[in-house]
Design an enzyme around this catalytic site. Structure first.
Site, PDB file in Angstrom:
ATOM      1  N   GLU A  38       3.652   3.790  19.319  1.00 45.83           N
ATOM      2  CA  GLU A  38       4.869   4.022  18.545  1.00 45.83           C
ATOM      3  C   GLU A  38       4.799   5.370  17.839  1.00 45.83           C
ATOM      4  OE1 GLU A  38       6.321  -0.449  17.474  1.00 45.83           O
ATOM      5  OE2 GLU A  38       4.711   0.334  16.230  1.00 45.83           O
TER       6      GLU A  38
ATOM      7  N   CYS B 283       6.410  11.167  12.422  1.00 44.70           N
ATOM      8  CA  CYS B 283       5.191  10.436  12.066  1.00 44.70           C
ATOM      9  C   CYS B 283       4.466  10.073  13.371  1.00 44.70           C
ATOM     10  CB  CYS B 283       5.570   9.192  11.257  1.00 44.70           C
ATOM     11  SG  CYS B 283       4.145   8.248  10.748  1.00 44.70           S
TER      12      CYS B 283
ATOM     13  N   CYS C 188      -6.147   0.746  16.095  1.00 47.78           N
ATOM     14  CA  CYS C 188      -6.998   1.421  15.106  1.00 47.78           C
ATOM     15  C   CYS C 188      -8.233   0.578  14.864  1.00 47.78           C
ATOM     16  CB  CYS C 188      -6.235   1.607  13.800  1.00 47.78           C
ATOM     17  SG  CYS C 188      -7.159   2.527  12.549  1.00 47.78           S
TER      18      CYS C 188
ATOM     19  N   CYS D  72      -8.083  -1.964   8.080  1.00 46.35           N
ATOM     20  CA  CYS D  72      -7.731  -2.055   6.659  1.00 46.35           C
ATOM     21  C   CYS D  72      -6.944  -3.353   6.460  1.00 46.35           C
ATOM     22  CB  CYS D  72      -6.892  -0.863   6.227  1.00 46.35           C
ATOM     23  SG  CYS D  72      -7.768   0.713   6.403  1.00 46.35           S
TER      24      CYS D  72
ATOM     25  N   CYS E 239      -2.944  -3.354   6.634  1.00 41.86           N
ATOM     26  CA  CYS E 239      -2.242  -2.544   7.637  1.00 41.86           C
ATOM     27  C   CYS E 239      -2.081  -3.300   8.964  1.00 41.86           C
ATOM     28  CB  CYS E 239      -3.015  -1.252   7.866  1.00 41.86           C
ATOM     29  SG  CYS E 239      -2.266  -0.182   9.112  1.00 41.86           S
TER      30      CYS E 239
ATOM     31  N   CYS F 140       5.210   2.889   6.763  1.00 43.76           N
ATOM     32  CA  CYS F 140       3.749   3.013   6.661  1.00 43.76           C
ATOM     33  C   CYS F 140       3.094   1.660   6.814  1.00 43.76           C
ATOM     34  CB  CYS F 140       3.332   3.511   5.283  1.00 43.76           C
ATOM     35  SG  CYS F 140       3.860   5.145   4.906  1.00 43.76           S
TER      36      CYS F 140
HETATM   37  N1  SAH Z   1      -5.770   6.081   9.304  1.00 53.05           N
HETATM   38  C1  SAH Z   1      -5.068   7.117   8.584  1.00 53.05           C
HETATM   39  C2  SAH Z   1      -3.681   7.303   9.106  1.00 53.05           C
HETATM   40  C3  SAH Z   1      -2.754   6.124   8.921  1.00 53.05           C
HETATM   41  S1  SAH Z   1      -1.708   6.590   7.670  1.00 53.05           S
HETATM   42  C4  SAH Z   1      -5.140   6.830   7.103  1.00 53.05           C
HETATM   43  O1  SAH Z   1      -5.692   5.814   6.721  1.00 53.05           O
HETATM   44  O2  SAH Z   1      -4.708   7.667   6.316  1.00 53.05           O
HETATM   45  C5  SAH Z   1      -1.002   5.210   7.137  1.00 53.05           C
HETATM   46  C6  SAH Z   1      -0.785   5.270   5.626  1.00 53.05           C
HETATM   47  O3  SAH Z   1      -0.049   4.122   5.322  1.00 53.05           O
HETATM   48  C7  SAH Z   1      -2.096   5.187   4.865  1.00 53.05           C
HETATM   49  O4  SAH Z   1      -2.047   5.936   3.673  1.00 53.05           O
HETATM   50  C8  SAH Z   1      -2.176   3.721   4.517  1.00 53.05           C
HETATM   51  O5  SAH Z   1      -2.920   3.522   3.344  1.00 53.05           O
HETATM   52  C9  SAH Z   1      -0.722   3.364   4.360  1.00 53.05           C
HETATM   53  N2  SAH Z   1      -0.450   1.956   4.643  1.00 53.05           N
HETATM   54  C10 SAH Z   1      -1.104   1.157   5.506  1.00 53.05           C
HETATM   55  N3  SAH Z   1      -0.572  -0.080   5.496  1.00 53.05           N
HETATM   56  C11 SAH Z   1       0.444  -0.059   4.612  1.00 53.05           C
HETATM   57  C12 SAH Z   1       1.394  -1.017   4.191  1.00 53.05           C
HETATM   58  N4  SAH Z   1       1.406  -2.246   4.680  1.00 53.05           N
HETATM   59  N5  SAH Z   1       2.315  -0.641   3.279  1.00 53.05           N
HETATM   60  C13 SAH Z   1       2.351   0.613   2.809  1.00 53.05           C
HETATM   61  N6  SAH Z   1       1.488   1.571   3.182  1.00 53.05           N
HETATM   62  C14 SAH Z   1       0.537   1.243   4.076  1.00 53.05           C
END
Ligand code: SAH
Length: 349
Positions: free
Chosen positions: A98, A111, A118, A122, A125, A339
């Protein structure tokens, strides 16, 4: 074209300009041929070599035989009704990724994804929940930009690229770096490195490489917790990459732009005023911008978004302590393009 042929020929989008120059020179082309190819591919966004009018027919035929020219198809498009669009692209091996178009006041943000899935897992996420498939190639990153540009083909203004889609870009450093060459090359996508942000959960060794190779690229760091223990609970990578070393590096390494610290706000987990104070103290001495992202919901995950008033309180504490803060109420939640919501599960599209 048969699968065998495709496997033997390199995909044209996998080449940086320097690589293409070397290859085409070795194949008897003139010095300027590689730049012409790049300009058709990236300036004109035209990948149909047969239509390239300023290149002699014999050379077009030769090029057609040397490379794989097959597009990675746009399989599906979702629009949230306000201009945010999520595109699903099919890769040669059947995987799907995506990529997201976000209209802003005076520009568009793309984006981009750096991996299919991944490996970081986390807790909050959705991409982590789908697991890791593989790294994306440089061409698979570049094709996201080309596909998104086709969506806004009459637009010639500013573009902002953020590696905040699927994956951890700094776990795919070599391909990321080659994609960045294609993206920033004047004959390529011609996007200034100052308009590119790489977001990372913090892979220190590759972060140092990135900053040495691309000093103008902006860095965003996904902090998400004010202390190492909570961070390690939410982000397993934090058990391997020490938060103190990362923050130490951010403090000591001088750079032109401030680091953006992303902080997903999770109700009852990391959103208290005391945690805001702790956060401000941790970032003391680092030229920082804090980007608060109220949690975007994922049906498979147990978290909740804080109430708006609590987001405001958290922000007020940071402002009070002299921090620069913006709250990012993500766009495109309805189409799961915000995000932390990107994920392709088998059979879910
Ligand atoms: N792996 C990289 C790139 C992914 S960026 C990183 O960790 O930075 C994705 C961004 O969205 C990150 O800042 C992450 O903390 C945030 N994110 C992930 N899951 C989310 C969610 N459910 N709601 C809001 N932000 C989220």
């Amino acid at each position: 074209m048969s699968v065998m042929n495709r496997m033997q020929r390199p995909w044209i989008l996998e080449r940086t300009l320097d690589e293409l120059k070397d290859e085409l020179r070795a194949d008897g082309f003139r010095e300027y041929a590689a730049r012409q190819v790049f300009q058709w591919l990236y300036h004109k966004n035209n990948q149909d070599v047969a239509s390239w009018s300023n290149i002699a027919r014999a050379n077009r035929e030769k090029l057609a035989g040397l490379y794989d020219w097959e597009a990675r198809p746009l399989l599906e498009k979702q629009d949230d009704g306000r201009g945010t669009r999520k595109l699903l692209i099919g890769l040669a091996d059947g995987l799907r990724i995506e990529t997201v178009l976000i209209p802003e006041k005076d520009h568009f943000t793309f984006c981009l994804s750096s991996q299919a899935g991944c490996p970081l897992a986390c807790a909050f996420c959705a991409t982590g929940a789908m697991g890791f498939r593989r790294n994306l190639t440089a061409g698979e990153i570049a094709t996201q930009v080309l596909t998104l540009k086709k969506e806004i083909s009459d637009y010639a203004g500013k573009l902002n690229l953020v590696f905040m889609g699927m994956g951890e870009p700094l776990l795919n450093y070599n391909n990321l770096a080659r994609a960045l060459r294609i993206i920033t090359d004047a004959d390529g996508l011609n996007i200034s490195p100052r308009h590119v942000t790489v977001s990372t959960a913090g892979i220190l060794e590759n972060l140092k490489k990135l900053e040495a190779d691309f000093p103008q690229v902006k860095i965003a760091f996904s902090l998400n917790a004010p202390d190492p223990l909570l961070r390690a609970e939410l982000m397993p990578i934090s058990r391997r990459e020490s938060l103190d070393s990362l923050l130490g590096y951010f403090r000591e390494h001088k750079r032109r732009q401030r680091i953006t610290f992303e902080y997903v706000l999770l109700r009852g987990v990391n959103d208290s005023p005391a945690q805001a104070r702790q956060l401000a103290k941790r970032l003391h001495g680092i030229p920082a911008k804090v980007n608060l992202i109220p949690y975007n919901a994922n049906p498979r995950l147990p978290f909740r978004r804080p109430a708006e008033i609590d987001v405001e309180k958290f922000r007020a504490v940071l402002l009070d302590m002299g921090m620069t803060v913006i709250t990012r109420w993500s766009k495109g939640q309805e189409i799961r393009s915000a995000c932390g919501q990107l994920a392709v599960f088998p059979g879910n599209t």
